[in-house]
Design a protein around this motif. Structure first.
Motif, PDB file in Angstrom:
ATOM      1  N   GLN A 140       0.828  -1.199   0.000  1.00 18.85           N
ATOM      2  CA  GLN A 140       0.000   0.000   0.000  1.00 18.85           C
ATOM      3  C   GLN A 140       0.865   1.252   0.000  1.00 18.85           C
ATOM      4  O   GLN A 140       1.990   1.266   0.502  1.00 18.85           O
ATOM      5  N   PRO A 141       0.364   2.361  -0.573  1.00 23.77           N
ATOM      6  CA  PRO A 141       1.162   3.584  -0.684  1.00 23.77           C
ATOM      7  C   PRO A 141       1.411   4.229   0.665  1.00 23.77           C
ATOM      8  O   PRO A 141       0.575   4.178   1.561  1.00 23.77           O
ATOM      9  N   GLN A 142       2.585   4.855   0.777  1.00 23.71           N
ATOM     10  CA  GLN A 142       2.937   5.602   1.976  1.00 23.71           C
ATOM     11  C   GLN A 142       3.618   6.899   1.544  1.00 23.71           C
ATOM     12  O   GLN A 142       4.376   6.912   0.575  1.00 23.71           O
ATOM     13  N   PRO A 143       3.395   8.010   2.243  1.00 26.96           N
ATOM     14  CA  PRO A 143       4.095   9.252   1.899  1.00 26.96           C
ATOM     15  C   PRO A 143       5.584   9.113   2.132  1.00 26.96           C
ATOM     16  O   PRO A 143       6.019   8.535   3.125  1.00 26.96           O
ATOM     17  N   GLN A 144       6.395   9.611   1.181  1.00 30.13           N
ATOM     18  CA  GLN A 144       7.834   9.441   1.274  1.00 30.13           C
ATOM     19  C   GLN A 144       8.555  10.771   1.058  1.00 30.13           C
ATOM     20  O   GLN A 144       8.116  11.603   0.252  1.00 30.13           O
ATOM     21  N   PRO A 145       9.682  11.006   1.758  1.00 29.47           N
ATOM     22  CA  PRO A 145      10.484  12.195   1.499  1.00 29.47           C
ATOM     23  C   PRO A 145      11.213  12.058   0.171  1.00 29.47           C
ATOM     24  O   PRO A 145      11.546  10.957  -0.250  1.00 29.47           O
ATOM     25  N   SER A 146      11.447  13.173  -0.483  1.00 31.37           N
ATOM     26  CA  SER A 146      12.163  13.140  -1.757  1.00 31.37           C
ATOM     27  C   SER A 146      13.662  13.155  -1.508  1.00 31.37           C
ATOM     28  O   SER A 146      14.170  13.968  -0.735  1.00 31.37           O
ATOM     29  N   PRO A 147      14.430  12.274  -2.154  1.00 24.67           N
ATOM     30  CA  PRO A 147      15.883  12.281  -2.010  1.00 24.67           C
ATOM     31  C   PRO A 147      16.490  13.352  -2.897  1.00 24.67           C
ATOM     32  O   PRO A 147      15.800  13.966  -3.719  1.00 24.67           O
ATOM     33  N   SER A 148      17.784  13.608  -2.755  1.00 24.27           N
ATOM     34  CA  SER A 148      18.463  14.519  -3.670  1.00 24.27           C
ATOM     35  C   SER A 148      18.554  13.833  -5.025  1.00 24.27           C
ATOM     36  O   SER A 148      18.759  12.631  -5.121  1.00 24.27           O
ATOM     37  N   GLY A 149      18.411  14.617  -6.086  1.00 24.15           N
ATOM     38  CA  GLY A 149      18.391  14.039  -7.423  1.00 24.15           C
ATOM     39  C   GLY A 149      16.987  14.134  -7.989  1.00 24.15           C
ATOM     40  O   GLY A 149      16.089  14.738  -7.407  1.00 24.15           O
TER      41      GLY A 149
ATOM     42  N   VAL B  92      21.491   4.148  -3.231  1.00 16.06           N
ATOM     43  CA  VAL B  92      20.495   4.673  -4.162  1.00 16.06           C
ATOM     44  C   VAL B  92      20.668   3.970  -5.501  1.00 16.06           C
ATOM     45  O   VAL B  92      21.793   3.711  -5.940  1.00 16.06           O
ATOM     46  N   ILE B  93      19.555   3.639  -6.156  1.00 18.23           N
ATOM     47  CA  ILE B  93      19.586   2.979  -7.459  1.00 18.23           C
ATOM     48  C   ILE B  93      19.184   3.995  -8.517  1.00 18.23           C
ATOM     49  O   ILE B  93      18.126   4.626  -8.429  1.00 18.23           O
ATOM     50  N   TYR B  94      20.055   4.155  -9.530  1.00 16.13           N
ATOM     51  CA  TYR B  94      19.859   5.146 -10.580  1.00 16.13           C
ATOM     52  C   TYR B  94      19.610   4.468 -11.927  1.00 16.13           C
ATOM     53  O   TYR B  94      20.013   3.320 -12.149  1.00 16.13           O
ATOM     54  N   ALA B  95      18.997   5.227 -12.836  1.00 16.13           N
ATOM     55  CA  ALA B  95      18.853   4.789 -14.224  1.00 16.13           C
ATOM     56  C   ALA B  95      20.141   5.130 -14.959  1.00 16.13           C
ATOM     57  O   ALA B  95      20.474   6.308 -15.132  1.00 16.13           O
ATOM     58  N   GLY B  96      20.888   4.125 -15.374  1.00 14.19           N
ATOM     59  CA  GLY B  96      22.130   4.320 -16.122  1.00 14.19           C
ATOM     60  C   GLY B  96      23.112   5.232 -15.417  1.00 14.19           C
ATOM     61  O   GLY B  96      23.303   5.146 -14.199  1.00 14.19           O
ATOM     62  N   GLU B  97      23.713   6.138 -16.195  1.00 13.34           N
ATOM     63  CA  GLU B  97      24.688   7.079 -15.641  1.00 13.34           C
ATOM     64  C   GLU B  97      24.031   8.404 -15.260  1.00 13.34           C
ATOM     65  O   GLU B  97      24.718   9.376 -14.982  1.00 13.34           O
ATOM     66  N   SER B  98      22.705   8.434 -15.254  1.00  9.47           N
ATOM     67  CA  SER B  98      21.975   9.676 -14.963  1.00  9.47           C
ATOM     68  C   SER B  98      21.823   9.868 -13.456  1.00  9.47           C
ATOM     69  O   SER B  98      22.242   9.039 -12.648  1.00  9.47           O
ATOM     70  N   ASN B  99      21.177  10.987 -13.095  1.00 11.05           N
ATOM     71  CA  ASN B  99      20.824  11.242 -11.700  1.00 11.05           C
ATOM     72  C   ASN B  99      19.367  10.898 -11.424  1.00 11.05           C
ATOM     73  O   ASN B  99      18.814  11.302 -10.396  1.00 11.05           O
TER      74      ASN B  99
ATOM     75  N   ILE C 237      16.540   8.806 -10.086  1.00 13.18           N
ATOM     76  CA  ILE C 237      16.494   7.833  -8.992  1.00 13.18           C
ATOM     77  C   ILE C 237      15.292   6.912  -9.139  1.00 13.18           C
ATOM     78  O   ILE C 237      14.160   7.354  -9.314  1.00 13.18           O
ATOM     79  N   LEU C 238      15.571   5.601  -9.062  1.00 16.66           N
ATOM     80  CA  LEU C 238      14.516   4.595  -9.102  1.00 16.66           C
ATOM     81  C   LEU C 238      14.074   4.203  -7.697  1.00 16.66           C
ATOM     82  O   LEU C 238      12.883   3.973  -7.450  1.00 16.66           O
ATOM     83  N   ALA C 239      15.054   4.107  -6.798  1.00 12.82           N
ATOM     84  CA  ALA C 239      14.772   3.652  -5.437  1.00 12.82           C
ATOM     85  C   ALA C 239      15.918   4.039  -4.523  1.00 12.82           C
ATOM     86  O   ALA C 239      17.040   4.292  -4.983  1.00 12.82           O
ATOM     87  N   GLN C 240      15.644   4.060  -3.223  1.00 12.39           N
ATOM     88  CA  GLN C 240      16.691   4.320  -2.239  1.00 12.39           C
ATOM     89  C   GLN C 240      16.419   3.504  -0.998  1.00 12.39           C
ATOM     90  O   GLN C 240      15.284   3.086  -0.738  1.00 12.39           O
ATOM     91  N   MET C 241      17.462   3.273  -0.234  1.00 13.53           N
ATOM     92  CA  MET C 241      17.328   2.494   0.985  1.00 13.53           C
ATOM     93  C   MET C 241      17.888   3.264   2.167  1.00 13.53           C
ATOM     94  O   MET C 241      18.762   4.122   2.016  1.00 13.53           O
ATOM     95  N   HIS C 242      17.364   2.987   3.354  1.00 13.92           N
ATOM     96  CA  HIS C 242      17.887   3.574   4.580  1.00 13.92           C
ATOM     97  C   HIS C 242      17.673   2.599   5.713  1.00 13.92           C
ATOM     98  O   HIS C 242      16.764   1.771   5.685  1.00 13.92           O
ATOM     99  N   GLN C 243      18.528   2.684   6.699  1.00 17.20           N
ATOM    100  CA  GLN C 243      18.525   1.700   7.782  1.00 17.20           C
ATOM    101  C   GLN C 243      17.408   1.970   8.774  1.00 17.20           C
ATOM    102  O   GLN C 243      17.028   3.111   9.035  1.00 17.20           O
TER     103      GLN C 243
ATOM    104  N   THR D 108      12.631   2.387  -0.428  1.00 15.55           N
ATOM    105  CA  THR D 108      11.553   3.151  -1.053  1.00 15.55           C
ATOM    106  C   THR D 108      11.699   3.031  -2.566  1.00 15.55           C
ATOM    107  O   THR D 108      12.731   3.420  -3.124  1.00 15.55           O
ATOM    108  N   VAL D 109      10.677   2.491  -3.205  1.00 14.29           N
ATOM    109  CA  VAL D 109      10.669   2.341  -4.664  1.00 14.29           C
ATOM    110  C   VAL D 109       9.691   3.373  -5.216  1.00 14.29           C
ATOM    111  O   VAL D 109       8.535   3.442  -4.777  1.00 14.29           O
ATOM    112  N   TYR D 110      10.141   4.168  -6.170  1.00 17.27           N
ATOM    113  CA  TYR D 110       9.326   5.277  -6.661  1.00 17.27           C
ATOM    114  C   TYR D 110       8.292   4.823  -7.687  1.00 17.27           C
ATOM    115  O   TYR D 110       8.346   3.696  -8.186  1.00 17.27           O
ATOM    116  N   PRO D 111       7.288   5.677  -7.968  1.00 15.44           N
ATOM    117  CA  PRO D 111       6.143   5.250  -8.795  1.00 15.44           C
ATOM    118  C   PRO D 111       6.531   4.666 -10.150  1.00 15.44           C
ATOM    119  O   PRO D 111       7.451   5.153 -10.803  1.00 15.44           O
TER     120      PRO D 111
END
Length: 216
Positions: free
Chosen positions: A8-17, A157-164, A166-172, A189-192
């Motif tokens: 289910q969806p949850q509100p998430q903070p936006s990472p840099s990028g 953080v997981i990126y698309a190719g050599e770009s900035n 962001i597909l997903a990020q992890m935190h402890q 956190t996996v983005y839409p």
């Protein structure tokens, strides 16, 4: 075949990028949702048994679990959905200089079912950097995806190719209870519209590469 209910969806903070805007589906459309997905990955630190690595949603509903097989030429991990269906199988080329892993569809390890190859960008790394090449990227000169960050801080953080992008990020996520029970827990956190099964597959590879030494 019936699929388990999506997280289910949850509100998430936006990472840099920049958050990836183009949909990415690698394993299956049922794993791409139109909202951010927050998943908890829990590893029983000393466990080598089935279910030692679990992926749950914010309601503690099991989404995936990992079965591990060690002590062979190719270590193998299989990611299962909640219904027990194999989603991907991950093998490691043990003698590879760059920690090369192969992700296959379902329970297969046949070349025709290869989804992607994951390798460390450099042999010696102070921070985690992985290059991900899809099966049709045979030249492997430019990665289709890249994983960067600090494994020890669980902040990759997981990126698309050599770009900035962001597909997903992890935190402890460490609690007194998790430490007492010998568990390592972190959030992803996996983005839409991003295939979260594919993202979790890369997280399992990360765990395999870095979990042995905890040096990154």
């Amino acid at each position: 075949m019936a699929f388990p209910p999506p997280p289910q969806p949850q509100p998430q903070p936006s990472p840099s990028g920049t958050i990836q805007s183009t949909p990415i589906t690698i394993i299956g459309p049922q794993y791409s949702l139109p909202y951010p997905v927050d998943l908890a990955c829990t590893r029983k630190v000393l466990s080598l048994t089935d279910g030692g690595f679990l992926v749950t949603d914010v309601n503690d509903t099991v989404i995936f679990k990992v079965k591990e097989k060690f002590f062979s030429v190719h270590d193998k991990r299989t990611l299962f959905d909640a219904a027990g269906n194999p989603v991907v199988t991950i093998t490691e080329k043990v003698l590879s200089m760059h920690g090369r892993h192969f992700v296959y569809r379902g329970a297969s390890t046949d070349e025709k079912d290869l989804i992607c190859t994951v390798k460390q960008s450099k042999l010696l790394q102070w921070i985690t950097t992985l290059d991900v090449f899809l099966a049709n990227n045979t030249k492997m000169s430019v990665p289709d995806f890249k994983v960067k960050g600090s494994w020890s801080d669980r902040s990759c953080v997981i990126y698309a190719g050599e770009s900035n992008n962001i597909l997903a990020q992890m935190h402890q996520k460490t609690t007194i209870q998790s430490v007492f029970l010998g568990k390592d827990k972190f959030m992803v956190t996996v983005y839409p519209n991003i295939d979260y099964a594919f993202i979790i597959s890369l997280i399992v590879v990360l765990d395999d590469i870095n979990g042995e030494g905890e040096s990154s």
